[in-house]
Design a protein around this motif. Structure first.
Motif, PDB file in Angstrom:
ATOM      1  N   SER A   1       0.819  -1.214   0.000  1.00 12.20           N
ATOM      2  CA  SER A   1       0.000   0.000   0.000  1.00 12.20           C
ATOM      3  C   SER A   1       0.853   1.264   0.000  1.00 12.20           C
ATOM      4  N   ALA A   2       2.148   1.123   0.313  1.00  8.83           N
ATOM      5  CA  ALA A   2       3.063   2.272   0.280  1.00  8.83           C
ATOM      6  C   ALA A   2       3.606   2.527  -1.119  1.00  8.83           C
ATOM      7  N   GLY A   3       3.287   1.621  -2.075  1.00  6.50           N
ATOM      8  CA  GLY A   3       3.715   1.824  -3.453  1.00  6.50           C
ATOM      9  C   GLY A   3       4.768   0.865  -3.940  1.00  6.50           C
ATOM     10  N   LEU A   4       5.055  -0.195  -3.173  1.00  5.53           N
ATOM     11  CA  LEU A   4       6.046  -1.190  -3.583  1.00  5.53           C
ATOM     12  C   LEU A   4       5.339  -2.438  -4.100  1.00  5.53           C
ATOM     13  N   ASP A   5       5.932  -3.071  -5.131  1.00  2.84           N
ATOM     14  CA  ASP A   5       5.357  -4.334  -5.579  1.00  2.84           C
ATOM     15  C   ASP A   5       5.964  -5.467  -4.748  1.00  2.84           C
ATOM     16  N   PRO A   6       5.371  -6.657  -4.800  1.00  5.88           N
ATOM     17  CA  PRO A   6       5.828  -7.753  -3.931  1.00  5.88           C
ATOM     18  C   PRO A   6       7.312  -8.085  -4.066  1.00  5.88           C
ATOM     19  N   PHE A   7       7.862  -7.983  -5.272  1.00  2.00           N
ATOM     20  CA  PHE A   7       9.264  -8.337  -5.448  1.00  2.00           C
ATOM     21  C   PHE A   7      10.193  -7.270  -4.871  1.00  2.00           C
ATOM     22  N   ASP A   8       9.703  -6.044  -4.751  1.00  2.44           N
ATOM     23  CA  ASP A   8      10.518  -4.980  -4.163  1.00  2.44           C
ATOM     24  C   ASP A   8      10.526  -5.058  -2.639  1.00  2.44           C
ATOM     25  N   TYR A   9       9.376  -5.353  -2.057  1.00  2.00           N
ATOM     26  CA  TYR A   9       9.322  -5.276  -0.593  1.00  2.00           C
ATOM     27  C   TYR A   9       9.723  -6.583   0.096  1.00  2.00           C
ATOM     28  N   ALA A  10       9.985  -7.626  -0.676  1.00  2.00           N
ATOM     29  CA  ALA A  10      10.348  -8.908  -0.047  1.00  2.00           C
ATOM     30  C   ALA A  10      11.567  -8.759   0.860  1.00  2.00           C
ATOM     31  N   ALA A  11      12.516  -7.911   0.444  1.00  2.00           N
ATOM     32  CA  ALA A  11      13.743  -7.732   1.229  1.00  2.00           C
ATOM     33  C   ALA A  11      13.502  -6.980   2.527  1.00  2.00           C
ATOM     34  N   PHE A  12      12.374  -6.267   2.637  1.00  3.24           N
ATOM     35  CA  PHE A  12      12.098  -5.462   3.826  1.00  3.24           C
ATOM     36  C   PHE A  12      11.289  -6.226   4.876  1.00  3.24           C
ATOM     37  N   LEU A  13      10.800  -7.395   4.526  1.00  3.64           N
ATOM     38  CA  LEU A  13       9.972  -8.143   5.477  1.00  3.64           C
ATOM     39  C   LEU A  13      10.832  -8.632   6.643  1.00  3.64           C
ATOM     40  N   PRO A  14      10.481  -8.269   7.864  1.00  6.11           N
ATOM     41  CA  PRO A  14      11.269  -8.745   9.026  1.00  6.11           C
ATOM     42  C   PRO A  14      11.111 -10.250   9.206  1.00  6.11           C
ATOM     43  N   ARG A  15      12.157 -10.878   9.720  1.00  9.79           N
ATOM     44  CA  ARG A  15      12.136 -12.338   9.866  1.00  9.79           C
ATOM     45  C   ARG A  15      11.359 -12.823  11.082  1.00  9.79           C
ATOM     46  N   GLU A  16      11.313 -12.011  12.114  1.00  7.76           N
ATOM     47  CA  GLU A  16      10.739 -12.497  13.377  1.00  7.76           C
ATOM     48  C   GLU A  16       9.498 -11.718  13.788  1.00  7.76           C
ATOM     49  N   MET A  17       8.902 -10.974  12.855  1.00  7.87           N
ATOM     50  CA  MET A  17       7.696 -10.210  13.180  1.00  7.87           C
ATOM     51  C   MET A  17       6.691 -10.336  12.043  1.00  7.87           C
ATOM     52  N   ILE A  18       5.418 -10.371  12.410  1.00  8.35           N
ATOM     53  CA  ILE A  18       4.361 -10.319  11.395  1.00  8.35           C
ATOM     54  C   ILE A  18       3.343  -9.218  11.732  1.00  8.35           C
ATOM     55  N   PHE A  19       3.428  -8.640  12.929  1.00  8.29           N
ATOM     56  CA  PHE A  19       2.482  -7.602  13.339  1.00  8.29           C
ATOM     57  C   PHE A  19       3.156  -6.233  13.290  1.00  8.29           C
ATOM     58  N   LEU A  20       2.504  -5.272  12.632  1.00  5.40           N
ATOM     59  CA  LEU A  20       3.077  -3.941  12.439  1.00  5.40           C
ATOM     60  C   LEU A  20       3.376  -3.235  13.755  1.00  5.40           C
ATOM     61  N   ASN A  21       2.478  -3.331  14.688  1.00  2.00           N
ATOM     62  CA  ASN A  21       2.651  -2.595  15.950  1.00  2.00           C
ATOM     63  C   ASN A  21       3.837  -3.083  16.771  1.00  2.00           C
ATOM     64  N   ASP A  22       4.388  -4.238  16.409  1.00  3.93           N
ATOM     65  CA  ASP A  22       5.569  -4.724  17.122  1.00  3.93           C
ATOM     66  C   ASP A  22       6.824  -3.940  16.702  1.00  3.93           C
ATOM     67  N   ASP A  23       6.785  -3.329  15.514  1.00  4.93           N
ATOM     68  CA  ASP A  23       7.928  -2.529  15.043  1.00  4.93           C
ATOM     69  C   ASP A  23       7.641  -1.071  15.381  1.00  4.93           C
ATOM     70  N   VAL A  24       8.002  -0.673  16.573  1.00 10.35           N
ATOM     71  CA  VAL A  24       7.638   0.647  17.099  1.00 10.35           C
ATOM     72  C   VAL A  24       8.288   1.767  16.297  1.00 10.35           C
ATOM     73  N   LEU A  25       9.602   1.648  16.006  1.00 15.45           N
ATOM     74  CA  LEU A  25      10.306   2.720  15.286  1.00 15.45           C
ATOM     75  C   LEU A  25       9.744   2.912  13.883  1.00 15.45           C
ATOM     76  N   LEU A  26       9.469   1.807  13.218  1.00 15.79           N
ATOM     77  CA  LEU A  26       8.915   1.901  11.867  1.00 15.79           C
ATOM     78  C   LEU A  26       7.626   2.697  11.870  1.00 15.79           C
ATOM     79  N   MET A  27       6.701   2.331  12.728  1.00 17.87           N
ATOM     80  CA  MET A  27       5.386   2.974  12.725  1.00 17.87           C
ATOM     81  C   MET A  27       5.463   4.419  13.220  1.00 17.87           C
ATOM     82  N   GLU A  28       6.370   4.692  14.150  1.00 17.75           N
ATOM     83  CA  GLU A  28       6.476   6.060  14.661  1.00 17.75           C
ATOM     84  C   GLU A  28       6.989   7.001  13.573  1.00 17.75           C
ATOM     85  N   ASN A  29       8.030   6.587  12.847  1.00 24.19           N
ATOM     86  CA  ASN A  29       8.559   7.435  11.775  1.00 24.19           C
ATOM     87  C   ASN A  29       7.585   7.516  10.597  1.00 24.19           C
TER      88      ASN A  29
END
Length: 589
Positions: free
Chosen positions: A112-140
């Protein structure tokens, strides 16, 4: 987690299989468009309810993720509908699936931020699936959203400067406030940041601030920020130092009104490769005698094409004029008065044009010299008709015939007429080329035999003949080799150099025997040469490719670029060093 899958981007990602929805069971009729839209809306509603109510994401974040992640939603629909009976509604099926199968929320978030699946695959965290667990990401992320940056434009920021979303609390806000204190309006920052997120990395970019000041001084007809929105290329961050240099130069030529109109109507010129292409075009045209004022006026009427394409077209025209052997002074005059015409369209290659027009270089050169606008008729996409015979052709044909009779062709023979048609150019040139080969060190009788075997060698200019002979001798072959294989002189210089260089390398490494005939090395096809000789050595193919690249680059016309580089530094010393990017090899003599 995200699963790689082959996506067909030409099809609607929301199209469902017949087995996945009760309304899709018909094999003879397509489901109505309203039915598909209804299915999508129900799936989006179920996902929104899950993300906002169940997972506790902010409503605007959840709503954006539902509406702007079609590939994720399509995948979710396929999985949900495949596990439920067709009688169960879409929304209920998706809700039931989400209840027992938590999703990786980062997937629809990045999409939804404008990346296609092949672009954002590298950004997927390995040990998280919930957005609210990544506090810095969501705050910025929320800092940028609250500042006014659209959620759908965050993709490039993630791609080019992911470190922005790892800033500690307050760092990103302080950077934005810092630009405001330097005089940059928030609306301008909101427009620029999605296209040039490097502004948020490191210290404040003072060149950007200076460029903004220049824009504000002249752009009065556009809203603040509109001068950049949509015009920056998406390939990478803008180099505002280059933009500032270009604007400084144009500011010396244009008045404020002209400058404002130029920025609003020709923003693509300013921002293509951060203005670097525009400066390269300046350098190119200044070499041909145009003043900075003339080039600046050309920019005001610039066609709706990329500056890089315009510059490429000019280079193609220059190569064409050189290949038809026009004098440098005459080339400069044509560029001074007809640059707009030559840069707006792509010229045909010289060889192709000579064949279509059925003329020689000398005559074509005269035509262009008398009326340069004729070149408009020889661009790609236009049909080229053969030119009418000129008054000089009968005389040239007679000279060709006289020469061939002097080298022992039989008069009125079929062979004589065939050979006359093979020769390009004027008849007087044949005698000159014949004598040049004799003066190179061959006996005249041997040269006569060579012409009998391969008359096409006299289509080569004396410069090319000299270059090939010198290279042949430098590679250790006696000049008399040409007697048995005169066709050597007809092959392209690149081919000759590549084959002989490769053969010598193979001999030095014990992969080829000495004494191979020149015809054996040169005349076979590339595929056959690679198969028979290059592949004999494990590193042969790599050496072949390296030699090919090296020889091609050396043989390219480079003297013009060298002079352009010297000129730009001598005449316009305020230009930045980045111009050397296009002419980096020119600095070494």
């Amino acid at each position: 987690m995200f699963h790689f899958r082959k996506l067909n981007l030409t099809q609607n990602p929301f199209r469902l299989k017949p087995s996945q929805n009760p309304g899709f069971h018909s094999t003879t009729k397509k489901p109505p468009e309203s039915h598909k839209k209804s299915t999508i809306k129900e799936a989006q509603a179920a996902l929104l309810e899950y993300l906002h109510s169940t997972r506790g994401l902010q409503f605007l974040d959840a709503d954006n993720m539902c509406k702007n992640s079609p590939f994720f939603l399509n995948d979710l629909l396929n999985k949900a509908l495949s596990q439920n009976h067709p009688s169960v509604g879409t929304k209920r099926s998706v809700s039931r699936y989400l209840r027992y199968h938590p999703i990786n929320e980062f997937e629809p978030f990045f999409e939804s931020a404008g990346l296609d699946p092949f672009d954002y695959a590298a950004f997927l965290p390995r040990e998280m699936i919930f957005l609210n667990d990544d506090v810095l990401l969501m705050e910025n992320y929320h800092t940028l959203c609250n500042y006014g940056v659209r959620r759908t434009r965050m993709g490039k920021i993630f791609k080019l400067t992911p470190q922005v979303f790892r800033y500690q609390r307050g760092v990103l806000v302080s950077k934005l406030r810092g630009y405001e204190k330097l005089g940059v309006a928030p609306t301008t920052l909101v427009s620029v940041i999605p296209y040039s997120p490097c502004l948020l990395v490191g210290d404040a970019d003072l060149d950007f601030v200076k460029a903004v000041e220049q824009f504000k001084d002249v752009v009065v007809v556009a809203k603040d920020g509109d001068w950049v929105d949509g015009h920056l290329l998406n390939g990478g961050c803008c180099d505002w130092g280059i933009v500032h240099q270009l604007l400084c130069m144009l500011d010396k030529v244009y008045g404020k009104e002209q400058m404002g109109n130029f920025i609003v109507c020709r923003s693509c010129v300013v921002f293509e490769e951060s203005g670097g292409r525009a400066l390269s075009l300046f350098a190119f045209l200044v070499k041909f005698g145009l003043s900075v004022n003339q080039v600046s006026l050309l920019f005001l009427e610039f066609p709706q094409i990329l500056v890089s394409k315009f510059l490429s077209n000019l280079r193609q025209c220059f190569v064409f004029l050189r290949e038809i052997e026009m004098e440098p002074v005459e080339i400069g005059q044509i560029f001074q008065f007809h640059s707009m015409m030559m840069g707006s369209s792509t010229m045909r290659k010289t060889g192709s044009l000579l064949g279509c027009l059925k003329v020689g270089k000398k005559r074509l050169c005269r035509i262009v010299r008398d009326n340069p606008l004729e070149m408009e008729n020889w661009v790609l996409g236009r049909k080229v008709e053969p030119l009418a015979n000129s008054s000089l052709e009968p005389e040239s044909k007679m000279l060709k015939k006289e020469f061939l009779l002097s080298v022992r062709y039989m008069e009125n023979s079929r062979k004589l007429n065939e050979v006359i048609k093979l020769f390009r150019g004027r008849g007087a040139e044949l005698r000159e080329r014949f004598e040049f080969i004799v003066k190179a060190g061959l006996d005249s009788e041997d040269v006569l035999k060579m012409i009998q075997l391969s008359p096409r060698i006299l289509n080569q200019t004396t410069d090319k003949i000299n270059m090939k002979i010198e290279f042949l001798v430098s590679e250790g072959y006696p000049l008399t080799t040409l007697v048995n294989f005169p066709s050597y002189l007809s092959y392209r210089t690149e081919r000759v150099k590549l084959r002989l260089s490769m053969y010598n390398w193979l001999k030095d490494h014990g992969a080829a025997e000495s004494g191979l005939a020149l015809s054996t090395i040169i005349s076979c096809s590339d595929q056959a040469f690679i198969k028979l000789y290059v592949n004999r050595h494990p590193s042969g193919l790599q050496v072949w490719q390296d030699l090919k690249t090296k020889i091609s680059s050396v043989l390219e016309e480079c003297w013009l670029d060298r002079l352009v580089k010297i000129t730009i530094f001598l005449l316009l010393p305020t230009y930045p060093i980045y111009i050397a990017d296009d002419f980096c090899s020119v600095l070494i003599f």
